[in-house]
Design a protein around this motif. Structure first.
Motif, short mmCIF file in Angstrom:
data_model
loop_
_atom_site.label_atom_id
_atom_site.label_comp_id
_atom_site.label_asym_id
_atom_site.label_seq_id
_atom_site.Cartn_x
_atom_site.Cartn_y
_atom_site.Cartn_z
N LYS A 71 39.84 59.10 -5.61
CA LYS A 71 40.59 58.72 -4.41
C LYS A 71 41.78 57.82 -4.78
O LYS A 71 42.86 57.92 -4.19
CB LYS A 71 39.68 58.00 -3.40
N GLU A 79 40.01 54.63 1.21
CA GLU A 79 38.82 55.41 0.87
C GLU A 79 38.31 55.05 -0.52
O GLU A 79 37.10 54.96 -0.75
CB GLU A 79 39.13 56.91 0.95
N GLU A 82 36.23 51.95 -0.36
CA GLU A 82 34.87 52.18 0.15
C GLU A 82 33.95 52.64 -0.98
O GLU A 82 32.82 52.16 -1.10
CB GLU A 82 34.90 53.22 1.26
#
Length: 149
Positions: A71, A79, A82
Protein backbone atom coordinates in the motif's frame (compact mmCIF):
# COMPACT_ATOMS: atom_id res chain seq x y z
CA UNK A 1 -6.84 -8.30 18.88
CA UNK A 2 -3.91 -10.39 19.97
CA UNK A 3 -3.81 -10.96 23.75
CA UNK A 4 -0.14 -11.13 24.72
CA UNK A 5 -1.06 -13.04 27.89
CA UNK A 6 -2.70 -15.84 25.89
CA UNK A 7 -0.89 -19.08 25.24
CA UNK A 8 0.58 -18.93 21.73
CA UNK A 9 -1.10 -21.27 19.24
CA UNK A 10 0.47 -24.48 18.07
CA UNK A 11 2.63 -24.34 14.98
CA UNK A 12 0.77 -24.09 11.73
CA UNK A 13 0.19 -27.42 10.00
CA UNK A 14 2.98 -28.13 7.53
CA UNK A 15 0.72 -27.96 4.46
CA UNK A 16 -0.53 -24.49 5.48
CA UNK A 17 3.00 -23.33 6.34
CA UNK A 18 4.27 -24.50 2.93
CA UNK A 19 1.39 -22.82 1.11
CA UNK A 20 1.96 -19.58 3.05
CA UNK A 21 5.64 -19.56 2.16
CA UNK A 22 4.89 -20.12 -1.51
CA UNK A 23 2.19 -17.45 -1.65
CA UNK A 24 4.25 -14.90 0.28
CA UNK A 25 7.29 -15.60 -1.93
CA UNK A 26 5.11 -14.83 -4.95
CA UNK A 27 3.97 -11.62 -3.27
CA UNK A 28 7.54 -10.63 -2.49
CA UNK A 29 8.55 -11.36 -6.09
CA UNK A 30 5.74 -9.14 -7.33
CA UNK A 31 7.00 -6.36 -5.04
CA UNK A 32 10.56 -6.83 -6.28
CA UNK A 33 9.26 -6.54 -9.84
CA UNK A 34 7.50 -3.28 -8.99
CA UNK A 35 3.96 -4.66 -9.01
CA UNK A 36 2.43 -3.93 -5.61
CA UNK A 37 -1.14 -4.52 -6.88
CA UNK A 38 -0.25 -8.11 -7.77
CA UNK A 39 1.60 -8.50 -4.47
CA UNK A 40 -1.54 -7.52 -2.56
CA UNK A 41 -3.47 -10.32 -4.28
CA UNK A 42 -0.95 -12.85 -2.97
CA UNK A 43 -0.82 -11.37 0.53
CA UNK A 44 -4.62 -11.41 0.77
CA UNK A 45 -4.55 -15.08 -0.27
CA UNK A 46 -2.04 -15.73 2.50
CA UNK A 47 -4.38 -14.18 5.08
CA UNK A 48 -7.28 -16.24 3.79
CA UNK A 49 -5.53 -19.56 4.38
CA UNK A 50 -4.62 -18.81 7.99
CA UNK A 51 -6.81 -20.82 10.36
CA UNK A 52 -9.28 -18.54 12.17
CA UNK A 53 -8.81 -16.38 14.00
CA UNK A 54 -5.98 -15.26 11.70
CA UNK A 55 -4.88 -12.68 14.27
CA UNK A 56 -3.75 -15.46 16.61
CA UNK A 57 -0.89 -16.51 14.36
CA UNK A 58 2.50 -14.79 14.48
CA UNK A 59 2.72 -14.75 10.68
CA UNK A 60 -0.35 -12.48 10.64
CA UNK A 61 1.85 -9.55 11.66
CA UNK A 62 4.36 -10.27 8.91
CA UNK A 63 1.64 -10.48 6.29
CA UNK A 64 0.16 -7.20 7.53
CA UNK A 65 3.59 -5.55 7.20
CA UNK A 66 3.92 -6.88 3.64
CA UNK A 67 0.46 -5.55 2.78
CA UNK A 68 1.36 -2.20 4.32
CA UNK A 69 4.52 -2.07 2.22
CA UNK A 70 2.49 -2.73 -0.93
CA UNK A 71 0.00 0.00 0.00
CA UNK A 72 2.93 2.34 0.73
CA UNK A 73 4.32 1.63 -2.76
CA UNK A 74 0.88 2.54 -4.14
CA UNK A 75 0.94 5.83 -2.18
CA UNK A 76 -2.15 4.70 -0.25
CA UNK A 77 -0.69 5.97 3.02
CA UNK A 78 -3.80 5.82 5.21
CA UNK A 79 -4.39 2.20 4.22
CA UNK A 80 -0.69 1.42 4.65
CA UNK A 81 -0.85 2.85 8.17
CA UNK A 82 -3.72 0.52 9.05
CA UNK A 83 -1.69 -2.51 7.98
CA UNK A 84 1.49 -1.32 9.70
CA UNK A 85 -0.45 -0.59 12.91
CA UNK A 86 -1.72 -4.18 12.86
CA UNK A 87 1.80 -5.45 12.22
CA UNK A 88 3.19 -3.35 15.09
CA UNK A 89 0.54 -4.72 17.44
CA UNK A 90 1.98 -8.21 16.92
CA UNK A 91 5.60 -7.22 17.43
CA UNK A 92 5.22 -7.21 21.22
CA UNK A 93 8.31 -6.03 23.04
CA UNK A 94 10.48 -6.52 19.95
CA UNK A 95 9.64 -3.50 17.83
CA UNK A 96 10.35 -3.96 14.14
CA UNK A 97 12.44 -1.01 12.90
CA UNK A 98 11.18 -1.42 9.30
CA UNK A 99 7.56 -1.21 10.45
CA UNK A 100 8.35 1.81 12.63
CA UNK A 101 10.13 3.51 9.74
CA UNK A 102 7.23 2.88 7.35
CA UNK A 103 4.73 4.20 9.91
CA UNK A 104 6.85 7.34 10.21
CA UNK A 105 7.09 7.65 6.45
CA UNK A 106 3.34 7.31 6.07
CA UNK A 107 2.77 10.05 8.64
CA UNK A 108 5.32 12.24 6.91
CA UNK A 109 3.63 11.84 3.54
CA UNK A 110 0.31 12.62 5.23
CA UNK A 111 1.90 15.86 6.55
CA UNK A 112 1.78 14.75 10.22
CA UNK A 113 5.32 15.78 11.13
CA UNK A 114 4.99 15.15 14.87
CA UNK A 115 4.04 11.49 14.46
CA UNK A 116 6.47 11.12 11.55
CA UNK A 117 9.33 12.32 13.72
CA UNK A 118 8.33 10.05 16.61
CA UNK A 119 8.23 6.86 14.55
CA UNK A 120 11.27 7.67 12.43
CA UNK A 121 13.19 8.38 15.64
CA UNK A 122 12.13 5.02 17.10
CA UNK A 123 13.34 3.23 13.96
CA UNK A 124 16.58 5.22 14.09
CA UNK A 125 17.10 4.31 17.76
CA UNK A 126 16.99 0.61 16.87
CA UNK A 127 18.86 0.49 13.54
CA UNK A 128 20.63 3.82 13.21
CA UNK A 129 21.13 5.49 9.85
CA UNK A 130 21.25 2.14 8.02
CA UNK A 131 17.46 1.83 8.17
CA UNK A 132 17.28 4.91 5.91
CA UNK A 133 19.69 3.68 3.21
CA UNK A 134 16.92 3.61 0.59
CA UNK A 135 15.17 6.71 1.95
CA UNK A 136 17.82 9.37 2.69
CA UNK A 137 15.22 12.15 2.47
CA UNK A 138 13.47 10.73 5.53
CA UNK A 139 16.78 10.69 7.42
CA UNK A 140 17.37 14.32 6.43
CA UNK A 141 13.88 15.17 7.70
CA UNK A 142 14.58 13.39 11.00
CA UNK A 143 17.88 15.24 11.45
CA UNK A 144 16.16 18.52 10.69
CA UNK A 145 13.40 18.01 13.28
CA UNK A 146 15.62 16.16 15.76
CA UNK A 147 19.23 17.36 15.44
CA UNK A 148 20.37 14.71 17.94
CA UNK A 149 19.55 11.91 15.44
Amino acid sequence: MNDSSAIPPQELPEDIQDALEEICDQGNEAMDEGNPEEALVFFRQALEILPPPAEDWEVYGWIQAAMGDAKFALHAYNEALEHFDRAAAYAGEDENPFVLMRIGQCYRRLKDEANAAEYLQRAFAIDGEDIFDEDPDDLAFLKRVNPVA
